[in-house]
Design a protein around this motif. Structure first.
Motif, PDB file in Angstrom:
ATOM      1  N   VAL A   1      49.856  48.308  31.127  1.00  0.00           N
ATOM      2  CA  VAL A   1      48.368  47.824  31.477  1.00  0.00           C
ATOM      3  C   VAL A   1      48.771  47.048  32.990  1.00  0.00           C
ATOM      4  CG1 VAL A   1      46.859  46.412  30.894  1.00  0.00           C
ATOM      5  CG2 VAL A   1      47.894  47.558  29.019  1.00  0.00           C
ATOM      6  N   ASN A   2      47.992  47.665  33.628  1.00  0.00           N
ATOM      7  CA  ASN A   2      47.866  47.063  35.154  1.00  0.00           C
ATOM      8  C   ASN A   2      47.284  45.670  35.180  1.00  0.00           C
ATOM      9  OD1 ASN A   2      48.235  47.111  37.777  1.00  0.00           O
ATOM     10  ND2 ASN A   2      46.880  48.799  38.335  1.00  0.00           N
ATOM     11  N   GLN A   3      47.714  44.847  36.146  1.00  0.00           N
ATOM     12  CA  GLN A   3      47.232  43.416  36.343  1.00  0.00           C
ATOM     13  C   GLN A   3      45.891  43.599  37.211  1.00  0.00           C
ATOM     14  OE1 GLN A   3      47.044  41.162  39.066  1.00  0.00           O
ATOM     15  NE2 GLN A   3      47.915  39.355  38.271  1.00  0.00           N
ATOM     16  N   ALA A   4      45.053  42.507  36.734  1.00  0.00           N
ATOM     17  CA  ALA A   4      43.690  42.614  37.479  1.00  0.00           C
ATOM     18  C   ALA A   4      43.764  42.522  38.919  1.00  0.00           C
ATOM     19  CB  ALA A   4      42.698  41.493  36.971  1.00  0.00           C
ATOM     20  N   ASP A   5      44.492  41.741  39.428  1.00  0.00           N
ATOM     21  CA  ASP A   5      44.449  41.733  41.018  1.00  0.00           C
ATOM     22  C   ASP A   5      44.881  43.086  41.573  1.00  0.00           C
ATOM     23  OD1 ASP A   5      43.980  38.960  40.889  1.00  0.00           O
ATOM     24  OD2 ASP A   5      45.988  38.188  41.601  1.00  0.00           O
ATOM     25  N   HIS A   6      45.839  43.620  40.922  1.00  0.00           N
ATOM     26  CA  HIS A   6      46.336  44.933  41.505  1.00  0.00           C
ATOM     27  C   HIS A   6      45.173  45.915  41.579  1.00  0.00           C
ATOM     28  CE1 HIS A   6      50.537  43.927  39.756  1.00  0.00           C
ATOM     29  NE2 HIS A   6      50.217  43.422  40.897  1.00  0.00           N
ATOM     30  N   ARG A   7      44.442  45.998  40.371  1.00  0.00           N
ATOM     31  CA  ARG A   7      43.258  47.014  40.266  1.00  0.00           C
ATOM     32  C   ARG A   7      42.176  46.443  41.531  1.00  0.00           C
ATOM     33  NH1 ARG A   7      43.324  45.169  34.864  1.00  0.00           N
ATOM     34  NH2 ARG A   7      41.138  44.511  34.842  1.00  0.00           N
ATOM     35  N   ALA A   8      41.880  45.354  41.533  1.00  0.00           N
ATOM     36  CA  ALA A   8      40.887  44.925  42.759  1.00  0.00           C
ATOM     37  C   ALA A   8      41.348  45.398  44.033  1.00  0.00           C
ATOM     38  CB  ALA A   8      40.487  43.324  42.484  1.00  0.00           C
ATOM     39  N   VAL A   9      42.667  45.053  44.372  1.00  0.00           N
ATOM     40  CA  VAL A   9      42.999  45.491  45.761  1.00  0.00           C
ATOM     41  C   VAL A   9      43.433  46.856  46.011  1.00  0.00           C
ATOM     42  CG1 VAL A   9      44.835  45.092  47.281  1.00  0.00           C
ATOM     43  CG2 VAL A   9      44.244  43.143  45.952  1.00  0.00           C
ATOM     44  N   GLY A  10      43.786  47.566  44.761  1.00  0.00           N
ATOM     45  CA  GLY A  10      43.991  49.127  45.383  1.00  0.00           C
ATOM     46  C   GLY A  10      42.585  49.622  45.426  1.00  0.00           C
ATOM     47  N   LEU A  11      41.516  49.414  44.490  1.00  0.00           N
ATOM     48  CA  LEU A  11      40.216  50.091  44.904  1.00  0.00           C
ATOM     49  C   LEU A  11      39.315  49.665  46.249  1.00  0.00           C
ATOM     50  CD1 LEU A  11      37.847  51.804  43.733  1.00  0.00           C
ATOM     51  CD2 LEU A  11      36.898  49.772  42.526  1.00  0.00           C
TER      52      LEU A  11
END
Length: 263
Positions: A140-150
């Motif tokens: 499961v990916n971490q929230a900060d990672h998802r926000a920055v990637g998008l």
């Protein structure tokens, strides 16, 4: 280059294509210090050794990453480790955006900050972390990672539009539409790979080793970068037909060659 409008076509015994390397400048965008070092840094080492310029952009200073250390102390420590790790792979420019670690929000403010860096550094390639909830191996990916990637993906396109964040023109930052593709590390379904066998992997290991105080702060004193990164790279190697590889999910922002309807 395979696009997401076409079937990947990778079955048993079929190799992934190598990531194109006919470019000069790359911007690596991550949420925290040490994110790039868990694999991508080995690819960076290969690129800088071949004369390419790579710049690091971190959304936070990782100040919330060590439970036993106050953010005021953890932030400077992790910043110093990130700069040291970057030097191990030939990167001399590391920038921080000062978004708050742990609660990075996807939105215009983050996109604008990344667009500003893209317009300033004018990369042809943008590398970032997986933006999906599920990562490679089912993690499961971490929230900060998802926000920055998008945000990085969207900013790569925003950077070329003068009517998106027009206030950046007042800073002397003209539009830059030269990002050819965005590469997501740690993605569940990679489409391309980079051969990091030999020296690039060794330098990537040294880059992660520079984060020693951070890993100790996690209670991971026994964590050793060498066996971990060697295992990860050798897991990726067979997909590219090499000993060790870093794999990416690649999103082209422009057609490489004739568009599909003319092929």
């Amino acid at each position: 280059m395979t696009t997401h409008d076409e079937p990947a076509g990778f079955g048993p015994g079929t190799l992934l294509p190598a990531l194109p390397e006919d470019w000069e400048r790359c911007l690596a965008v991550a949420a925290h210090p040490d994110d790039i070092e868990y694999g991508t840094a080995s690819a960076v080492a290969r690129w800088t050794a071949r004369g390419k310029r790579v710049t690091y952009l971190l959304a936070t200073r990782g100040e919330a990453g060590i439970d036993g250390l106050h953010p005021d102390e953890a932030g400077p420590l992790r910043e110093a480790e990130e700069r040291a790790g970057a030097r191990e792979v030939g990167v001399d420019t590391v920038e921080f955006l000062d978004h708050r670690d742990g609660i990075v929000e996807y939105g215009p403010a983050l996109r604008r900050d990344i667009v500003r860096a893209i317009r300033r550094h004018r990369p042809e390639v943008l590398v970032t972390g997986a933006r999906t909830v599920r990562m490679i191996g089912g993690m499961v990916n971490q929230a900060d990672h998802r926000a920055v990637g998008l945000a990085a993906l969207d900013a790569a396109r925003d950077a070329g539009n003068r009517w998106v964040f027009p206030e950046l023109a007042d800073e002397g930052l003209e539009p830059w539409g030269g990002v050819r593709f965005v590469c997501f590390a740690g993605a569940e379904r990679p489409t391309h790979g980079v051969d990091v066998s030999g020296e690039p992997l060794e330098r990537g290991i040294a880059s992660l080793a520079a984060h020693a105080e951070y890993t100790k702060g996690l209670g991971a004193a026994a964590f050793e970068p060498r066996p971990f990164l060697t295992w990860v790279a050798r897991q990726g190697g067979p997909a590219l037909g090499v000993e060790a590889a870093v794999l990416f999910d690649v999103y082209p922002l422009a057609f490489e060659g004739p568009p599909p309807w003319e092929r």
